[in-house]
Design a protein around this motif. Structure first.
Motif, PDB file in Angstrom:
ATOM      1  N   VAL A 334       7.465   7.579   1.304  1.00 21.95           N
ATOM      2  CA  VAL A 334       7.262   6.750   0.141  1.00 21.95           C
ATOM      3  C   VAL A 334       5.560   7.039  -0.159  1.00 21.95           C
ATOM      4  O   VAL A 334       4.966   6.401   0.654  1.00 21.95           O
ATOM      5  CB  VAL A 334       7.467   5.412   0.613  1.00 21.95           C
ATOM      6  CG1 VAL A 334       7.208   4.504  -0.692  1.00 21.95           C
ATOM      7  CG2 VAL A 334       8.942   5.238   0.902  1.00 21.95           C
ATOM      8  N   ASN A 335       5.110   7.676  -1.074  1.00 25.24           N
ATOM      9  CA  ASN A 335       3.870   7.709  -1.391  1.00 25.24           C
ATOM     10  C   ASN A 335       3.262   6.752  -2.489  1.00 25.24           C
ATOM     11  O   ASN A 335       3.467   6.893  -3.663  1.00 25.24           O
ATOM     12  CB  ASN A 335       3.334   9.164  -2.028  1.00 25.24           C
ATOM     13  CG  ASN A 335       2.385   9.617  -2.316  1.00 25.24           C
ATOM     14  OD1 ASN A 335       1.077   8.706  -2.371  1.00 25.24           O
ATOM     15  ND2 ASN A 335       1.637  10.829  -2.499  1.00 25.24           N
ATOM     16  N   ASP A 336       2.716   5.563  -2.060  1.00 22.99           N
ATOM     17  CA  ASP A 336       2.066   4.545  -2.898  1.00 22.99           C
ATOM     18  C   ASP A 336       0.716   4.609  -2.626  1.00 22.99           C
ATOM     19  O   ASP A 336      -0.008   3.612  -2.539  1.00 22.99           O
ATOM     20  CB  ASP A 336       2.789   3.428  -2.473  1.00 22.99           C
ATOM     21  CG  ASP A 336       2.740   2.254  -3.512  1.00 22.99           C
ATOM     22  OD1 ASP A 336       2.662   2.652  -4.668  1.00 22.99           O
ATOM     23  OD2 ASP A 336       2.495   1.075  -3.058  1.00 22.99           O
ATOM     24  N   ALA A 337       0.044   5.768  -2.561  1.00 19.78           N
ATOM     25  CA  ALA A 337      -1.266   5.682  -2.144  1.00 19.78           C
ATOM     26  C   ALA A 337      -2.309   5.829  -3.152  1.00 19.78           C
ATOM     27  O   ALA A 337      -3.523   5.990  -3.024  1.00 19.78           O
ATOM     28  CB  ALA A 337      -1.562   7.174  -1.172  1.00 19.78           C
ATOM     29  N   TYR A 338      -2.063   5.282  -4.628  1.00 25.57           N
ATOM     30  CA  TYR A 338      -2.864   5.497  -5.682  1.00 25.57           C
ATOM     31  C   TYR A 338      -3.839   4.499  -5.601  1.00 25.57           C
ATOM     32  O   TYR A 338      -4.998   4.663  -5.797  1.00 25.57           O
ATOM     33  CB  TYR A 338      -2.079   5.236  -6.970  1.00 25.57           C
ATOM     34  CG  TYR A 338      -3.112   5.564  -8.011  1.00 25.57           C
ATOM     35  CD1 TYR A 338      -3.398   6.941  -8.467  1.00 25.57           C
ATOM     36  CD2 TYR A 338      -3.786   4.444  -8.735  1.00 25.57           C
ATOM     37  CE1 TYR A 338      -4.443   6.722  -9.376  1.00 25.57           C
ATOM     38  CE2 TYR A 338      -4.623   4.612  -9.752  1.00 25.57           C
ATOM     39  CZ  TYR A 338      -5.092   5.677 -10.033  1.00 25.57           C
ATOM     40  OH  TYR A 338      -5.901   5.891 -11.267  1.00 25.57           O
ATOM     41  N   ASN A 339      -3.327   3.318  -5.026  1.00 29.47           N
ATOM     42  CA  ASN A 339      -4.474   2.277  -4.778  1.00 29.47           C
ATOM     43  C   ASN A 339      -3.908   1.191  -3.926  1.00 29.47           C
ATOM     44  O   ASN A 339      -2.338   1.142  -3.936  1.00 29.47           O
ATOM     45  CB  ASN A 339      -4.872   1.635  -6.049  1.00 29.47           C
ATOM     46  CG  ASN A 339      -6.364   1.276  -6.155  1.00 29.47           C
ATOM     47  OD1 ASN A 339      -6.744   1.083  -5.268  1.00 29.47           O
ATOM     48  ND2 ASN A 339      -7.033   1.183  -7.354  1.00 29.47           N
ATOM     49  N   ALA A 340      -4.543  -0.044  -3.627  1.00 23.46           N
ATOM     50  CA  ALA A 340      -4.127  -0.953  -2.833  1.00 23.46           C
ATOM     51  C   ALA A 340      -4.904  -2.290  -2.928  1.00 23.46           C
ATOM     52  O   ALA A 340      -6.026  -2.023  -2.966  1.00 23.46           O
ATOM     53  CB  ALA A 340      -3.968  -0.280  -1.405  1.00 23.46           C
ATOM     54  N   ASN A 341      -4.175  -3.536  -2.963  1.00 24.36           N
ATOM     55  CA  ASN A 341      -4.864  -4.590  -2.749  1.00 24.36           C
ATOM     56  C   ASN A 341      -4.091  -5.525  -2.049  1.00 24.36           C
ATOM     57  O   ASN A 341      -2.780  -5.007  -1.674  1.00 24.36           O
ATOM     58  CB  ASN A 341      -5.086  -5.253  -4.122  1.00 24.36           C
ATOM     59  CG  ASN A 341      -3.834  -5.226  -4.925  1.00 24.36           C
ATOM     60  OD1 ASN A 341      -2.943  -5.837  -4.676  1.00 24.36           O
ATOM     61  ND2 ASN A 341      -4.217  -4.640  -6.087  1.00 24.36           N
TER      62      ASN A 341
END
Length: 471
Positions: A334-341
């Motif tokens: 699961v690639n959810d690496a665009y951004n994070a908060n």
């Protein structure tokens, strides 16, 4: 872009023409800032960056078919020269939008903007031709470029608006005045730059302040479940429509559940009726995004059944946002690496827990940027949540912030090998390659600056030692 002559463009932006034999020549192609995207009839916008000067590509873009260059100096080829290229680009976008006659939908929020924008666009496409922000190009350059990509047949223009300070969204709404404004939430993203959630709310609320009155067709779509967003109703003259889980929401979901694969399913309630939705996206957090999209679409004339069908068909349009890929050996990445908060990190972890029922789960997490004084507490809280959700193994990647993630997990009761701190992306890849088993589910997530998408790409592509560093 709608066809405009070079003479008209020069007048709109207040520029001088140079080396243009025939000012009646029209720009019939796209307006671009990347020389690789030039096509016959394009207008190339030359910005001077820290490392690259767009003017250096002037001859090449004209040779490739560009009608002219919009820049800040003469370049020896057909050009419109202005003192400030960014302001000129904005003025051109404002002019085109006024001529276009399309309905403008603008949205903002601390989390979920891009996913919700993609949903809105996919729903509205069922009704009429729609143009929308690609990826996250939501600033003072990306937004006007999106608006300029609209054509004569465009009926809906969906624009994502980002902000890093007070006044940013107000400026964007002056370039592209919306008829419908959506505010998703007020969270912790960029809290270090703003100074607090109240300041973030002040900035996000500039969107609803820009809307026309209810009598003029203005509509503010607000999250009923976020008190700071709901309070924005007092800051607008537009009609207010609420979405969310609250009983007072005009558009809401009931019987929310996740399928065995982690996809949300619910009954959509609108003022005109109800309909069942089962989404292709992963994670319960997409229910709120879907309700926001449904509220916008309902206000623009779509029925509950039409909206439900479109939501059930909609997929992910933007890279590295809950991209789910299963390897031949059964490992799911699961690639959810665009951004994070903090908000999106919690949502991703809950989605991982739902997807991984009966399977071994991995959370490969890195730094959440721009949290200011909240950074330690927020990273600690994410580490603790991973333990509470029974994530099989937390891999914290990077420096100080990663150590806070692991510390939170440790203090919550993650001892032994349940969590580990590694120095960089390559170390994470090496660890995963040695320990992954068929059927495992791996979530990869961090702020964009960390570049953890390289971990997901390496796990999916195979490759050799050192490939992550090379990327």
């Amino acid at each position: 872009m709608i066809a405009l002559s070079l003479a008209e463009i020069a007048e709109v932006v207040g520029g001088q023409t140079y080396d243009i034999p025939d000012p009646s020549v029209q720009v019939t192609g796209s307006v671009v800032r990347d020389s690789r995207e030039v096509e016959p009839g394009s207008l190339f916008v030359a910005f001077v960056g820290e490392r690259v000067d767009g003017h250096d590509f002037a001859e090449a873009v004209v040779a490739a078919g560009a009608a002219a260059v919009l820049g800040s100096r003469s370049v020896g080829v057909p050009a419109i020269v202005v003192p400030d290229v960014q302001k000129a680009l904005g003025a051109l976008a404002r002019h085109v939008v006024r001529r276009l006659g399309a309905t403008l939908v603008a949205l903002t929020g601390s989390a979920g903007k891009t996913s919700t924008k993609d949903l809105i666009a996919q729903v509205l496409r069922h009704k009429a031709p729609t143009v929308f922000t690609p990826g996250s190009l939501n600033n003072e350059i990306g937004l006007p470029l999106t608006a300029l990509s609209a054509t004569e047949d465009t009926r809906f223009l969906v624009l994502e608006m980002g902000a890093r300070g007070i006044g940013h969204i107000r400026y964007l709404t002056e370039l592209t005045p919306p008829k419908v404004g959506l505010v998703l939430n007020v969270g912790s993203a960029h809290i270090g730059e703003f100074g607090g959630r109240e300041q973030i709310a002040q900035a996000k609320g500039e969107l609803v302040e820009s809307l026309p009155s209810a009598e003029e067709g203005g509509t503010a779509v607000l999250n009923a479940d976020d008190p700071l967003v709901r309070a924005m109703a007092s800051r607008t003259k537009a009609k207010v429509v609420l979405f969310g889980e609250s009983d007072e929401a005009d558009v809401r979901a009931e019987n929310v559940r996740l399928t065995d694969s982690g996809r949300p399913s619910f009954v959509l309630h609108t003022p005109s009726g109800c309909s069942d939705v089962t989404m292709r996206l992963y994670g319960e957090h997409h229910v709120s995004n879907a309700l926001a999209a449904a509220a916008v679409a309902h206000e623009l004339g779509m029925s509950a059944e039409e909206i439900a069908t479109a939501l059930s068909e909609a997929g992910s349009l933007s890279r590295w946002r809950m991209e789910v890929t299963e390897r031949p050996d059964g490992v799911t990445v699961v690639n959810d690496a665009y951004n994070a908060n903090p908000e999106s990190m919690r949502a991703a972890l809950r989605a991982l827990a739902a997807m991984g029922q009966g399977r071994r789960t991995w959370a490969v997490l890195g730094k959440m940027a721009e949290l200011g004084d909240e950074a330690l507490a927020e990273h600690d809280a994410v580490g603790r949540l991973a333990v509470r959700l029974n994530v099989g193994k937390l891999v914290a990647v990077g420096g100080r912030e990663a150590s806070w993630l692991q510390l939170g997990a440790y203090n919550e009761g993650s001892w032994g090998e349940e969590s580990v701190h590694v120095s960089d992306a390559q170390a994470a890849v090496d660890l995963l390659r040695s320990e992954l088993r068929p059927g495992d589910v791996v979530l990869v997530k961090a702020s964009r600056s960390v570049g953890l998408e390289s971990v997901a790409e390496a796990l999916l592509a195979g490759g050799t030692e050192g490939e992550v560093a090379a990327r």
